[in-house]
Design an enzyme around this catalytic site. Structure first.
Site, short mmCIF file in Angstrom:
data_model
loop_
_atom_site.label_atom_id
_atom_site.label_comp_id
_atom_site.label_asym_id
_atom_site.label_seq_id
_atom_site.Cartn_x
_atom_site.Cartn_y
_atom_site.Cartn_z
N GLU A 154 0.85 -1.19 0.00
CA GLU A 154 0.00 0.00 0.00
C GLU A 154 0.88 1.24 0.00
O GLU A 154 1.77 1.39 0.85
CB GLU A 154 -0.91 0.00 1.23
CG GLU A 154 -1.91 -1.13 1.24
CD GLU A 154 -2.71 -1.21 2.53
OE1 GLU A 154 -3.91 -1.51 2.45
OE2 GLU A 154 -2.11 -1.00 3.62
N ASN A 192 -6.35 -3.59 5.90
CA ASN A 192 -6.81 -3.75 7.27
C ASN A 192 -8.20 -3.16 7.48
O ASN A 192 -8.94 -3.59 8.37
CB ASN A 192 -5.81 -3.13 8.25
CG ASN A 192 -4.61 -4.02 8.47
OD1 ASN A 192 -4.71 -5.23 8.38
ND2 ASN A 192 -3.46 -3.42 8.72
#
Length: 507
Positions: A154, A192
């Site tokens: 990311e 997440n």
């Protein structure tokens, strides 16, 4: 090909830092290793050299390649030794104060054009860079363990991050053999954040006494195709890692109900029952193997009553065909006879609600989850209501197990198990799109690579129908009265007008 960052530094040489150093060296960069713990950088260098030596012994690389890789590692003793690096990647403890102090120290040492990156998984990139003189050169560069195998990274822009920094980091990730996804600086970033629904909803199901850990894991593996059930996954990642992440994202979103943690994991964490690494979690482990309770046997029923199917059942035509294939006697009257199994197949509602609304005898009423086509699943799931007779439950179980497909019988639940978990996953993903945290394409890529789901969450919504997912959510909100299940506007609008969730024309 020109290397994006010829010299990089890794600060923090734990498993994550070593993994990033490994792929950076393999990409051709000179890698400087620094750790505040004396001897840790030298130990990391030795561990990586040993790893490459093992690859030589397996014939994966040759001696010349291993020597070249080893020559790119440079342990150093002080932050000042990183002055000439083009990129510094921080992979230290997840504490905002410690990270801020480190970056302040780095900024005083490195060149003005050097890029700074944090591997934080849960802290704000903006907050980490808030004290810097040049916060525009700091970005998130979040890898996943084990780094060489988890092929997604990311790239996160803080509020003041220069777009060119993110572009350069994304290009470097590709040189490392990874797939970059771009995210805005929000709690949990993409992976997440998107992963909240899987575990937290499964914990709610357990907390309601609907089914035990093993049954929920079996259902989600066999019906949806997850590689691991949520409790198997939490045992693998360990609750001392996963529960704090649940709490962190929940609190950072100011107690957003969609991310609400569970007292079950809080209690287990407090008791040290955290997972496989300590030999006990949701399962007990003997020599590393989970001790999974056996499935309940299929009841022996000599005479199975006729079956009457609710006219409001989901996939009613398919359900009739399944009953015919199983050799059931099917009633077709407007109402069931006094002896029939009364079969309902709701989306989002519990069996009790359906029995009351449709004026059915709850003692003879049982539900079946038909969100997913039976032919596409490896397990059937039935649900009783509090009044369902034992003989009706046993007869339905025996009937639906006639062809050898496993059957799980659970207690009453709005949305069974699969509907609840899938709808929650899709809804959270849709809201990530609503917030503009990332593109739908990057969301799907991040989740399939980072979480290993069989489909991206938006593709799940498309496969089983955005309107069906909406119906599940609306009805679950009615059953539970919980804003946790309110549909995201992005999902509600696209589902209402029949647009795909995963194939989106970018503006």
């Amino acid at each position: 090909m020109k290397i994006q960052f010829p010299t990089i530094a890794i600060v923090g040489t734990g498993a994550m830092g070593r993994g990033i150093a490994q792929i950076a060296a393999q990409a051709g960069s000179q890698v400087f290793l620094f750790d505040a713990n004396p001897g840790a950088a030298d130990a990391a260098q030795a561990a990586l050299q040993d790893q490459w030596a093992k690859l030589v012994s397996k014939g994966r690389i040759d001696e010349t390649q291993a020597s070249a890789l080893a020559a790119r590692l440079h342990p150093v003793k002080a932050v000042a030794d990183l002055a000439g690096c083009d990129l510094v990647v921080e992979a230290i403890v997840e504490r905002l104060d410690v990270k801020k102090a480190l970056f302040a120290e780095l900024e005083a040492v490195v060149r003005p054009d050097a890029v700074l990156a944090t591997n934080t998984s849960s802290l704000s990139v903006t907050a980490i860079g808030a004290g810097l003189q040049r916060p525009e050169r700091l970005a998130g560069f979040h890898f996943f363990n084990p780094v060489p195998l988890m092929k997604v990274v990311e790239v996160i822009a803080g509020l003041k991050t220069d777009a060119a920094v993110c572009t350069a980091l994304a290009a470097y990730a590709k040189q490392m053999g990874h797939t970059p996804v771009q995210a805005q600086d929000t709690p949990g970033f993409i992976v997440n954040h998107a992963g909240r629904g899987f575990g937290t909803e499964a914990l709610r199901i357990v907390g309601e006494g609907v089914a035990d850990f093993a049954t929920i894991d079996r259902i989600l593996r066999d019906q949806v195709g997850f590689k691991l059930g949520p409790f198997e996954l939490m045992d693998l990642t360990a609750l001392d890692v996963s529960h704090p992440v649940m709490e962190s994202i929940y609190r950072q979103y100011y107690d957003e109900p969609r991310f609400r943690p569970s007292v079950i994991t809080a209690q287990r964490l407090a008791g040290g029952v955290v997972g496989k690494k300590v030999g006990e979690g949701f399962y007990r482990y003997v020599d590393g193997a989970a001790q999974v309770p056996a499935e309940p046997p299929v009841p022996v029923v000599n005479d199975i009553p006729p079956v009457w199917v609710s006219p409001r059942a989901a996939r009613r035509a398919e359900l009739y065909q399944l009953l015919k294939d199983l050799g059931a006697t099917i009633e077709t009257g407007q109402s069931p006879s006094p002896h029939a199994i009364t079969l309902v197949a709701p989306l989002g509602f519990d069996v009790t609600t359906v029995a009351v609304v449709e004026r059915l005898d709850p003692a003879r009423t049982i539900g079946i989850d038909m969100l997913i086509d039976d032919a596409a699943t490896k397990r059937r799931v039935l649900a009783t209501n509090p009044a369902t007779r034992v003989d009706i439950r046993n007869a339905a179980h025996a009937l639906f197990a006639r062809d050898g497909k496993p059957v799980s019988v659970i207690r009453d639940s709005g949305g069974f198990v699969t509907q609840r978990v899938v709808a929650t996953i899709v809804n959270i993903a849709a809201d990530i799109c609503q917030q503009g945290i990332c593109t739908p394409k990057d969301l799907e890529t991040a989740v399939t690579l980072g979480l290993g789901y069989p489909l991206g969450p938006l593709a799940m919504g498309d496969r089983w129908g955005p309107t069906n997912i909406l119906e599940v959510l609306f009805n679950m909100q009615t059953v539970y009265g919980d804003t946790r299940y309110r549909p995201s506007p992005w999902l509600r609008r696209r589902g209402a007008i029949g647009l795909s969730l995963s194939h989106v024309e970018e503006a």
